[in-house]
Motif scaffolding. Structure first.
Motif, PDB file in Angstrom:
ATOM      1  N   THR A 162       0.751   6.973 -14.089  1.00 13.54           N
ATOM      2  CA  THR A 162      -0.475   6.775 -13.302  1.00 13.54           C
ATOM      3  C   THR A 162      -0.232   5.712 -12.238  1.00 13.54           C
ATOM      4  O   THR A 162       0.639   4.846 -12.383  1.00 13.54           O
ATOM      5  N   ASP A 163      -1.015   5.789 -11.198  1.00 14.24           N
ATOM      6  CA  ASP A 163      -0.988   4.786 -10.134  1.00 14.24           C
ATOM      7  C   ASP A 163      -2.303   4.927  -9.384  1.00 14.24           C
ATOM      8  O   ASP A 163      -2.891   6.008  -9.336  1.00 14.24           O
ATOM      9  N   ILE A 164      -2.730   3.819  -8.790  1.00 18.73           N
ATOM     10  CA  ILE A 164      -3.942   3.887  -7.976  1.00 18.73           C
ATOM     11  C   ILE A 164      -3.690   4.808  -6.771  1.00 18.73           C
ATOM     12  O   ILE A 164      -4.604   5.463  -6.277  1.00 18.73           O
TER      13      ILE A 164
ATOM     14  N   ALA B 299       4.330  -1.337 -17.795  1.00 19.40           N
ATOM     15  CA  ALA B 299       3.836  -1.643 -16.437  1.00 19.40           C
ATOM     16  C   ALA B 299       4.732  -2.731 -15.856  1.00 19.40           C
ATOM     17  O   ALA B 299       4.896  -3.785 -16.471  1.00 19.40           O
ATOM     18  N   ARG B 300       5.299  -2.458 -14.690  1.00 23.00           N
ATOM     19  CA  ARG B 300       6.169  -3.462 -14.031  1.00 23.00           C
ATOM     20  C   ARG B 300       5.557  -3.868 -12.705  1.00 23.00           C
ATOM     21  O   ARG B 300       5.243  -2.997 -11.873  1.00 23.00           O
ATOM     22  N   LEU B 301       5.376  -5.179 -12.524  1.00 25.90           N
ATOM     23  CA  LEU B 301       4.857  -5.743 -11.269  1.00 25.90           C
ATOM     24  C   LEU B 301       3.484  -5.179 -10.924  1.00 25.90           C
ATOM     25  O   LEU B 301       3.211  -4.835  -9.771  1.00 25.90           O
ATOM     26  N   VAL B 302       2.651  -5.042 -11.930  1.00 28.33           N
ATOM     27  CA  VAL B 302       1.291  -4.533 -11.724  1.00 28.33           C
ATOM     28  C   VAL B 302       0.269  -5.598 -12.145  1.00 28.33           C
ATOM     29  O   VAL B 302      -0.535  -6.062 -11.327  1.00 28.33           O
TER      30      VAL B 302
ATOM     31  N   ILE C 102       2.288   2.678 -16.098  1.00 29.11           N
ATOM     32  CA  ILE C 102       1.133   2.293 -15.270  1.00 29.11           C
ATOM     33  C   ILE C 102       1.613   1.679 -13.954  1.00 29.11           C
ATOM     34  O   ILE C 102       2.525   0.854 -13.955  1.00 29.11           O
ATOM     35  N   GLY C 103       0.990   2.053 -12.843  1.00 33.68           N
ATOM     36  CA  GLY C 103       1.433   1.555 -11.533  1.00 33.68           C
ATOM     37  C   GLY C 103       2.845   2.030 -11.286  1.00 33.68           C
ATOM     38  O   GLY C 103       3.733   1.255 -10.914  1.00 33.68           O
ATOM     39  N   ALA C 104       3.051   3.332 -11.492  1.00 34.83           N
ATOM     40  CA  ALA C 104       4.409   3.890 -11.554  1.00 34.83           C
ATOM     41  C   ALA C 104       5.150   3.811 -10.225  1.00 34.83           C
ATOM     42  O   ALA C 104       6.382   3.936 -10.208  1.00 34.83           O
TER      43      ALA C 104
ATOM     44  N   ASN D 201      -7.010   3.950 -11.767  1.00 33.66           N
ATOM     45  CA  ASN D 201      -7.106   2.518 -11.458  1.00 33.66           C
ATOM     46  C   ASN D 201      -7.260   1.780 -12.778  1.00 33.66           C
ATOM     47  O   ASN D 201      -8.300   1.871 -13.437  1.00 33.66           O
ATOM     48  N   VAL D 202      -6.234   1.043 -13.164  1.00 33.06           N
ATOM     49  CA  VAL D 202      -6.245   0.418 -14.491  1.00 33.06           C
ATOM     50  C   VAL D 202      -7.279  -0.713 -14.581  1.00 33.06           C
ATOM     51  O   VAL D 202      -7.638  -1.144 -15.671  1.00 33.06           O
ATOM     52  N   ARG D 203      -7.794  -1.161 -13.418  1.00 35.50           N
ATOM     53  CA  ARG D 203      -8.835  -2.196 -13.425  1.00 35.50           C
ATOM     54  C   ARG D 203     -10.193  -1.618 -13.771  1.00 35.50           C
ATOM     55  O   ARG D 203     -11.053  -2.323 -14.297  1.00 35.50           O
TER      56      ARG D 203
ATOM     57  N   HIS E  93      -0.728  -8.762 -10.202  1.00 31.83           N
ATOM     58  CA  HIS E  93      -1.561  -8.617  -9.008  1.00 31.83           C
ATOM     59  C   HIS E  93      -3.048  -8.483  -9.343  1.00 31.83           C
ATOM     60  O   HIS E  93      -3.878  -8.477  -8.428  1.00 31.83           O
ATOM     61  N   LEU E  94      -3.405  -8.327 -10.592  1.00 30.91           N
ATOM     62  CA  LEU E  94      -4.790  -8.005 -10.954  1.00 30.91           C
ATOM     63  C   LEU E  94      -5.529  -9.250 -11.455  1.00 30.91           C
ATOM     64  O   LEU E  94      -5.063  -9.900 -12.392  1.00 30.91           O
ATOM     65  N   PRO E  95      -6.693  -9.575 -10.867  1.00 28.11           N
ATOM     66  CA  PRO E  95      -7.429 -10.764 -11.314  1.00 28.11           C
ATOM     67  C   PRO E  95      -7.782 -10.697 -12.801  1.00 28.11           C
ATOM     68  O   PRO E  95      -7.799 -11.723 -13.494  1.00 28.11           O
TER      69      PRO E  95
ATOM     70  N   GLN F 119      10.200   0.115  -0.447  1.00 25.97           N
ATOM     71  CA  GLN F 119       9.894  -0.889  -1.475  1.00 25.97           C
ATOM     72  C   GLN F 119      10.192  -0.328  -2.865  1.00 25.97           C
ATOM     73  O   GLN F 119      10.846  -0.975  -3.683  1.00 25.97           O
ATOM     74  N   HIS F 120       9.725   0.882  -3.145  1.00 22.46           N
ATOM     75  CA  HIS F 120       9.951   1.462  -4.477  1.00 22.46           C
ATOM     76  C   HIS F 120      11.439   1.689  -4.730  1.00 22.46           C
ATOM     77  O   HIS F 120      11.930   1.471  -5.847  1.00 22.46           O
ATOM     78  N   ARG F 121      12.172   2.110  -3.677  1.00 14.27           N
ATOM     79  CA  ARG F 121      13.611   2.369  -3.857  1.00 14.27           C
ATOM     80  C   ARG F 121      14.355   1.065  -4.185  1.00 14.27           C
ATOM     81  O   ARG F 121      15.144   1.021  -5.118  1.00 14.27           O
ATOM     82  N   VAL F 122      14.066  -0.008  -3.456  1.00 16.09           N
ATOM     83  CA  VAL F 122      14.815  -1.239  -3.737  1.00 16.09           C
ATOM     84  C   VAL F 122      14.388  -1.851  -5.078  1.00 16.09           C
ATOM     85  O   VAL F 122      15.224  -2.416  -5.784  1.00 16.09           O
ATOM     86  N   LEU F 123      13.109  -1.708  -5.436  1.00 15.75           N
ATOM     87  CA  LEU F 123      12.700  -2.202  -6.765  1.00 15.75           C
ATOM     88  C   LEU F 123      13.460  -1.457  -7.858  1.00 15.75           C
ATOM     89  O   LEU F 123      13.929  -2.055  -8.837  1.00 15.75           O
ATOM     90  N   SER F 124      13.604  -0.149  -7.669  1.00 12.80           N
ATOM     91  CA  SER F 124      14.328   0.657  -8.650  1.00 12.80           C
ATOM     92  C   SER F 124      15.798   0.233  -8.722  1.00 12.80           C
ATOM     93  O   SER F 124      16.352  -0.001  -9.801  1.00 12.80           O
TER      94      SER F 124
ATOM     95  N   ASP G 167       0.852  -1.176   0.000  1.00 13.51           N
ATOM     96  CA  ASP G 167       0.000   0.000   0.000  1.00 13.51           C
ATOM     97  C   ASP G 167       0.892   1.231   0.000  1.00 13.51           C
ATOM     98  O   ASP G 167       1.707   1.415   0.911  1.00 13.51           O
ATOM     99  N   ASN G 168       0.722   2.078  -1.006  1.00 11.53           N
ATOM    100  CA  ASN G 168       1.563   3.271  -1.094  1.00 11.53           C
ATOM    101  C   ASN G 168       1.303   4.264   0.027  1.00 11.53           C
ATOM    102  O   ASN G 168       2.049   5.230   0.181  1.00 11.53           O
ATOM    103  N   ASN G 169       0.245   4.040   0.824  1.00 10.52           N
ATOM    104  CA  ASN G 169       0.026   4.902   1.980  1.00 10.52           C
ATOM    105  C   ASN G 169       0.946   4.521   3.142  1.00 10.52           C
ATOM    106  O   ASN G 169       1.090   5.275   4.093  1.00 10.52           O
TER     107      ASN G 169
END
Ligand SMILES: C[S@@+](CC[C@H](N)C(=O)[O-])C[C@H]1O[C@@H](n2cnc3c(N)ncnc32)[C@H](O)[C@@H]1O
Length: 269
Positions: free
Chosen positions: A71-73, A104-107, A50-52, A88-90, A110-112, A20-25, A11-13
């Protein structure tokens, strides 16, 4: 069996999402930007990230001269001199034939409704446009290469097993990464190519720190899975910083597909 199929606790909140974003980068951007550079992206390209997340790929695209929409949720951690939108890309409308490049990376993993989203994104490409999706493939093998002792190796294996169960229970599809090429072809994309990132990494490296930040951000959910305890997570964390631990990183597959330059592709949501 862990039955709670509520969304994974990323959760980005949460304060931990910045780590998480720093280590993914740090872990993945060299690989991702190499794949993106191969598309020829540059001046004048209209791009959608998407899901930046933390926005590192959006900033890289903008630095190449592209016109970027990020964009990102929950887009609050994206910064840069380009358009940043909550989306929300869904559920939210997806434009038609607007972009030269969509990333879109790692997005989608996660989406059904990942396959329908892929089809809609295909329709959002201009003829000749390029779709780039980066997804983790399920780490089914034993990732531990070297550990200070057998107890430490067991702890890391327990953590990896708990992550697999939790992420699966939360609706992620670990096999999706391998199915993306077929899904892209079915959606009408062509010249589909896949590149891989994976390496053996030591404690303290970005790929190991991804486990560290996950152990914090998903800690309560991991314990609820029933395969690891809070005490074991506490014992695990210093180990993930110890260079005597060497383990395989997750495997990221980056798939690139192109919309034919002149065709009658009908986008479907
Ligand atoms: C694992 S992070 C990856 C961030 C970034 N792409 C990277 O690789 O560093 C997933 C991102 O997707 C965003 N996300 C999740 N569901 C989304 C949705 N339905 N629409 C748009 N973004 C979403 C999350 O908020 C988060 O920033």
């Amino acid at each position: 069996m862990y039955e709670n199929t509520a969304a994974l606790g990323f959760d980005n909140n949460s304060a931990e999402s910045v780590n998480q974003h720093r280590v993914l980068s740090e872990m993945l951007d060299a690989h991702t930007t190499s794949a993106l550079a191969g598309t020829g992206v540059g001046q004048g390209w209209r791009c959608w990230d998407i899901g930046a997340g933390g926005g590192s790929i959006s900033r890289w695209l903008a630095a190449r001269g592209a016109e970027v929409l990020a964009t990102d949720i929950k887009p609050q951690h994206v910064t840069g001199d380009f358009e940043i939108r909550q989306h929300n890309v869904r559920e939210d409308p997806i434009p038609v034939a607007e972009f030269d490049l969509i990333h879109a990376r790692l997005v989608l993993m996660h989406l059904p409704e990942r396959e329908a989203v892929l089809r809609a994104l295909t329709g959002a490409l201009k003829p000749g446009g390029t779709l780039v999706l980066g997804e983790f493939l399920c780490p089914s093998d034993d990732l531990v290469r070297q550990a200070p002792d057998e107890r430490s190796a067991r702890l890391v294996r327990k953590f990896n097993a708990a992550m697999r169960v939790l992420v699966t229970a939360a609706g992620c599809d670990w096999s999706w990464a391998a199915r993306v090429p077929e899904a892209m072809r079915e959606a009408g994309l062509e010249r589909v190519e896949v590149s891989e990132y994976r390496e053996d990494v030591a404690g303290g490296s970005p790929a190991m720190l991804l486990n560290f930040t996950n152990s914090h951000q998903l800690g309560d959910q991991l314990v609820a899975v029933g395969e690891i305890t809070q005490d074991e997570l506490t014992a695990l964390r210093p180990l993930l910083l110890d260079p005597r631990l060497v383990a395989r990183s997750y495997l990221l597959l980056t798939t690139v597909g192109r919309r034919p330059a002149a065709e009658t592709l009908t986008p479907s949501a």
